[in-house]
Design an enzyme around this catalytic site. Structure first.
Site, PDB file in Angstrom:
ATOM      1  N   SER A   1      -7.923  -3.616  -2.069  1.00 27.74           N
ATOM      2  CA  SER A   1      -8.065  -3.325  -3.495  1.00 27.74           C
ATOM      3  C   SER A   1      -8.304  -4.628  -4.242  1.00 27.74           C
ATOM      4  O   SER A   1      -7.696  -5.649  -3.917  1.00 27.74           O
ATOM      5  CB  SER A   1      -6.800  -2.669  -4.071  1.00 27.74           C
ATOM      6  OG  SER A   1      -6.919  -2.499  -5.474  1.00 27.74           O
TER       7      SER A   1
ATOM      8  N   TYR B   1      -6.849  -0.067 -12.688  1.00 26.36           N
ATOM      9  CA  TYR B   1      -6.002  -0.620 -11.622  1.00 26.36           C
ATOM     10  C   TYR B   1      -4.633   0.059 -11.621  1.00 26.36           C
ATOM     11  O   TYR B   1      -4.149   0.512 -10.580  1.00 26.36           O
ATOM     12  CB  TYR B   1      -5.844  -2.125 -11.830  1.00 26.36           C
ATOM     13  CG  TYR B   1      -5.046  -2.819 -10.756  1.00 26.36           C
ATOM     14  CD1 TYR B   1      -5.510  -2.880  -9.447  1.00 26.36           C
ATOM     15  CD2 TYR B   1      -3.826  -3.435 -11.051  1.00 26.36           C
ATOM     16  CE1 TYR B   1      -4.786  -3.530  -8.458  1.00 26.36           C
ATOM     17  CE2 TYR B   1      -3.101  -4.093 -10.073  1.00 26.36           C
ATOM     18  CZ  TYR B   1      -3.576  -4.133  -8.775  1.00 26.36           C
ATOM     19  OH  TYR B   1      -2.854  -4.776  -7.793  1.00 26.36           O
TER      20      TYR B   1
ATOM     21  N   TYR C   1       1.835  13.134   1.195  1.00 28.86           N
ATOM     22  CA  TYR C   1       1.619  13.166   2.643  1.00 28.86           C
ATOM     23  C   TYR C   1       2.946  13.078   3.395  1.00 28.86           C
ATOM     24  O   TYR C   1       3.119  13.706   4.445  1.00 28.86           O
ATOM     25  CB  TYR C   1       0.689  12.022   3.069  1.00 28.86           C
ATOM     26  CG  TYR C   1      -0.744  12.463   3.241  1.00 28.86           C
ATOM     27  CD1 TYR C   1      -1.282  12.671   4.506  1.00 28.86           C
ATOM     28  CD2 TYR C   1      -1.564  12.673   2.130  1.00 28.86           C
ATOM     29  CE1 TYR C   1      -2.596  13.077   4.670  1.00 28.86           C
ATOM     30  CE2 TYR C   1      -2.879  13.079   2.283  1.00 28.86           C
ATOM     31  CZ  TYR C   1      -3.391  13.276   3.559  1.00 28.86           C
ATOM     32  OH  TYR C   1      -4.699  13.702   3.712  1.00 28.86           O
TER      33      TYR C   1
END
Length: 328
Positions: A76, A146, A160
């Site tokens: 990133s 961001y 998840y």
């Protein structure tokens, strides 16, 4: 031999993590699209048998042959100059890229650690910031690309974990510095040191009374490694709580570099946080971690690194032919 995939491997933190996992006896697979990373950061690893590099954008489908034990997602842009210049890519790597890597972790039955940031707290209304604070973020401001990418990243990671039972870890990284930072990346330390080395006045935004807390890279990497190997699934702050105003920090840099520049003041950027200091209670209790490198020691090491980077060396490092080491 255990195998680890590190995305953002050619970046500042990613390259130091590659070093650490090589040292720990892992086979390291580095991955980076090189938008902000530099292969010169990992050049020293190319000759090693247990390091390989894949030139790849994680926002597209990610395939890594063979088994994987761990994934560390550090791909990133991390500085305002970068994520304001490439806002869409910043959002995509935090969303699509994270989704792809979580899927890869599920397929490989690998534990995955996601690099989040203190920016999820925005311009905080509590001080210091602990992990239970939800933050004060302007979703549509220029920094939102961001901040929100990282907040989404945390949400999908926990989804998840809860829905698929995936082994996940989340580190919230506070300002970190050290060798291999880019002089032109816009963050306060390389900006000040670059200006000092060029004989320019040091630029402070606003009145300089906003605060930051700087953590040396070796401490940060140790905290990340301990978190990965822990059993804790919720976010953990890793940073040095030694807080200083930007104005005082500029004076420290002038003293450190032995220069006689002045400090000049410019308008504060939109949504620039006024206070930044981690509450590291969780890191102490869960990981038995605390920062050990003081700012004076760490800044001296960092300045030596920048001072030794001549213009000629910087040019060569950006233009070497690394093609034989890259796996597409």
């Amino acid at each position: 031999m255990k195998r680890v995939l590190i995305t953002g491997a050619a970046g500042f933190l990613g390259s130091h993590l590659c070093d650490r996992f090589i040292k720990e006896g892992f086979h390291v697979i580095g991955m980076d699209n090189l938008i902000t990373g530099s292969l010169s950061n990992i050049e020293h690893l190319f000759k090693l048998e247990h390091f390989e590099f894949h030139h790849h954008d994680v926002t597209t489908f990610v395939h890594v042959p063979g088994e994987l034990d761990y994934i560390l997602h550090f791909a990133s842009p991390a500085s305002p100059i970068d994520y304001l210049k490439i806002p869409i890519q910043t959002l995509k790597v935090g969303s699509l890229g994270t989704h792809n890597l979580l899927g890869l972790a599920k397929v490989k039955n690998a534990r995955i650690l996601i690099a989040s940031t203190s920016e999820v707290y925005g311009d905080p209304l509590v001080h210091p910031q602990d992990e239970e604070y939800y933050g004060n973020v302007n979703t549509i401001g220029p920094r939102g690309v961001y901040d929100e990418a990282k907040r989404f990243q945390e949400s999908i990671t926990m989804a998840y974990h809860r829905f698929h039972g995936l082994e996940t870890r989340i580190v919230r990284i506070f300002n970190t510095y050290g060798p291999r930072m880019r002089l032109n990346d816009g963050r306060v330390i390389p900006a000040f040191m670059g200006q000092a080395l060029r004989g320019e006045d040091l630029t402070v935004f606003g009145d300089g009374l906003q605060t930051r807390s700087f953590c040396y890279v070796d401490d940060q990497v140790e905290g990340i490694y301990r978190l990965l190997m822990s059993d804790y699934v919720f976010p953990v702050n890793i940073g040095n709580p030694d807080e200083i105003t930007i104005k005082d920090f500029a004076e420290e840099i002038i003293k450190l570099t032995g220069t006689d520049q002045k400090v000049i003041y410019k308008d504060l950027p939109v949504d620039d946080p006024m206070q930044r200091k981690p509450d590291i209670t969780k890191a102490k209790e869960i990981l038995d971690w605390t920062a050990t490198v003081g700012r004076a020691e760490g800044m001296k090491k960092t300045f030596e690194y920048f001072k030794n980077l001549t213009q000629e060396e910087l040019y060569k490092s950006e233009h070497k032919d690394f093609s034989k080491h890259i796996r597409k």
